[in-house]
Design a protein around this motif. Structure first.
Motif, short mmCIF file in Angstrom:
data_model
loop_
_atom_site.label_atom_id
_atom_site.label_comp_id
_atom_site.label_asym_id
_atom_site.label_seq_id
_atom_site.Cartn_x
_atom_site.Cartn_y
_atom_site.Cartn_z
N GLY A 1 -17.45 1.87 13.19
CA GLY A 1 -17.77 2.21 14.57
C GLY A 1 -18.83 1.27 15.15
N LYS A 2 -18.96 1.32 16.47
CA LYS A 2 -19.94 0.49 17.18
C LYS A 2 -20.80 1.38 18.05
N LYS B 1 -10.78 9.03 27.11
CA LYS B 1 -10.80 9.03 25.65
C LYS B 1 -11.27 10.37 25.08
N LYS B 2 -11.12 10.53 23.76
CA LYS B 2 -11.57 11.73 23.05
C LYS B 2 -12.89 11.45 22.36
N ILE C 1 -12.44 1.31 22.63
CA ILE C 1 -13.46 1.40 23.69
C ILE C 1 -14.35 0.17 23.60
N LYS C 2 -14.32 -0.63 24.63
CA LYS C 2 -15.11 -1.87 24.63
C LYS C 2 -16.27 -1.84 25.61
N VAL D 1 -21.29 6.49 19.45
CA VAL D 1 -20.63 5.52 18.58
C VAL D 1 -19.12 5.60 18.83
N VAL D 2 -18.48 4.45 19.00
CA VAL D 2 -17.07 4.44 19.38
C VAL D 2 -16.26 3.51 18.50
N ASN D 3 -14.95 3.70 18.56
CA ASN D 3 -14.01 2.79 17.92
C ASN D 3 -13.92 1.53 18.80
#
Length: 368
Positions: free
Chosen positions: A227-228, A155-156, A146-147, A140-142
């Protein structure tokens, strides 16, 4: 996923601190809780060969077979007059310690601590005797940072703990992208930030991480915070199945009380059947058990998507355990383990035959 094996001196120095953390799918702390109660036994019910059976599991959705089985009395029903004494744990190492000490007899646990416990005792203390759940792990990412999967580079990304099941899965995925990360420090083309699942949502909200490779319900908690889901780990596995929770037993208890072990397995098989036949009721039952154990139920926006991503099954998916161990080797965390004998699926297959279900395979890692 991580498996403990004989390590070289250098790796021992670098990894020893992490080996006790070769966790479960959860990564929540390390304390255990004696629930202080025993399941209600029907009047006149006949005892099996033991007065009680001490079982351990996590207050976590990936352990819902145990949560629901205890909550609904489905496990106790199969045990007759033999009483269930439940204990809950927040991390795999403490459950393995309890098993080794005889504080529990049977436990629901993730693949990494099962492998670790087996190899560290040179195969003497435990056996995997069944499966419970598959899936429930996501990246799960911001979405503002992050697309795409390629954007993960630089990234972290948080994982629950160094060397745990999700940590190894992420390191393996990173390696498959052609990127380099030092497994010990987490530094490289991606920064791997080992973060307790309890604080990962806060780390995400503060912006100190860009995403996380985590199990449920942490993944859905991150989604509820904006998140996505960029990747569901199940898509990386054949048939979208991989072990996330096993059932283990003390070898001594299995030898002395095979009828009790068989009864617990029958209860597990029938609980999984009930869960799959009544998913909404089972979800509510699991959440009620979580509320009882932790004092707080999961909100619907976390519970519903988390539940949907978990598959309940009796097959321990032995071939995926072997693959997970191979991933740990590939990641550079561990040396190749000898897992021969980690499974004893004869009791489970006896139950499955009696239930008219298909037998399961140990992938060549059985006792025979």
């Amino acid at each position: 996923m991580s498996a403990a094996r004989p390590l070289t001196a250098l790796r021992t120095l670098a990894v020893t601190a992490a080996l006790p953390l070769l966790l479960t799918a959860c990564g929540y702390g390390s304390q255990s809780t004696d629930d202080g109660k025993q399941s209600q036994v029907a009047a006149g019910a006949k005892k099996l060969s033991a007065d009680e059976v001490k079982i351990g599991y996590f207050p976590n959705l990936t352990h819902a077979t145990a949560l629901v089985g205890v909550q609904e009395g489905l496990l106790q029903k199969e045990l007759g007059g033999t009483t269930i004494k439940p204990s809950t744990f927040n991390a795999g190492p403490s459950e393995i310690e309890a098993l080794n000490a005889g504080s529990i007899d049977i436990g629901w646990i993730g693949p990494s601590p099962a492998i670790n416990g087996y190899t560290k005792s040179n195969g003497r203390n435990l056996r995997i005797i069944g499966g419970s759940t598959s899936g429930g792990v996501k990246l799960v990412v911001n979405p503002d940072r992050i697309k795409s999967l390629q954007d993960v580079k630089g990234k972290k990304i948080a994982t629950p703990q160094h060397g745990n099941t999700q940590d190894v899965a992420f390191l393996n995925w990173v390696k498959d992208q052609g990127w380099k990360v030092d497994a010990a420090s987490g530094r490289g083309d991606v920064s791997v930030v080992r973060t307790d699942n309890k604080v990962t949502p806060d780390a995400y909200k503060s912006g100190s991480i860009d995403g996380a490779w985590v199990p449920e319900p942490t993944a859905s908690k991150l989604v509820s915070e904006g998140g996505k889901v960029l990747l569901d780990e199940s898509t990386l596995w054949p048939d979208k199945k991989f072990v996330i929770t096993n059932i283990i037993v003390r070898q001594e208890f299995l030898k002395q009380h095979p009828d009790v072990v068989e009864a617990v397995l029958r209860g597990s098989v029938r609980t999984n059947a009930w869960i799959n036949a009544h998913p909404d009721r089972a979800k509510a039952s699991a959440n009620k058990a979580l509320e009882t154990l932790s004092g707080k139920a999961l909100p619907a926006d976390v519970l519903d998507p988390a539940w949907k991503s978990i598959t309940f099954l009796d097959d321990p998916l032995a071939s995926t355990l072997r693959t997970e161990a191979d991933h740990a080797v590939k990641a550079g965390l561990l040396e190749k383990p000898d897992l021969k004998g980690i499974y004893d699926l004869a009791p489970l297959n006896k139950v499955l035959r009696a239930e008219g279900k298909e037998e399961v395979d140990d992938a060549g890692l059985g006792t025979e």
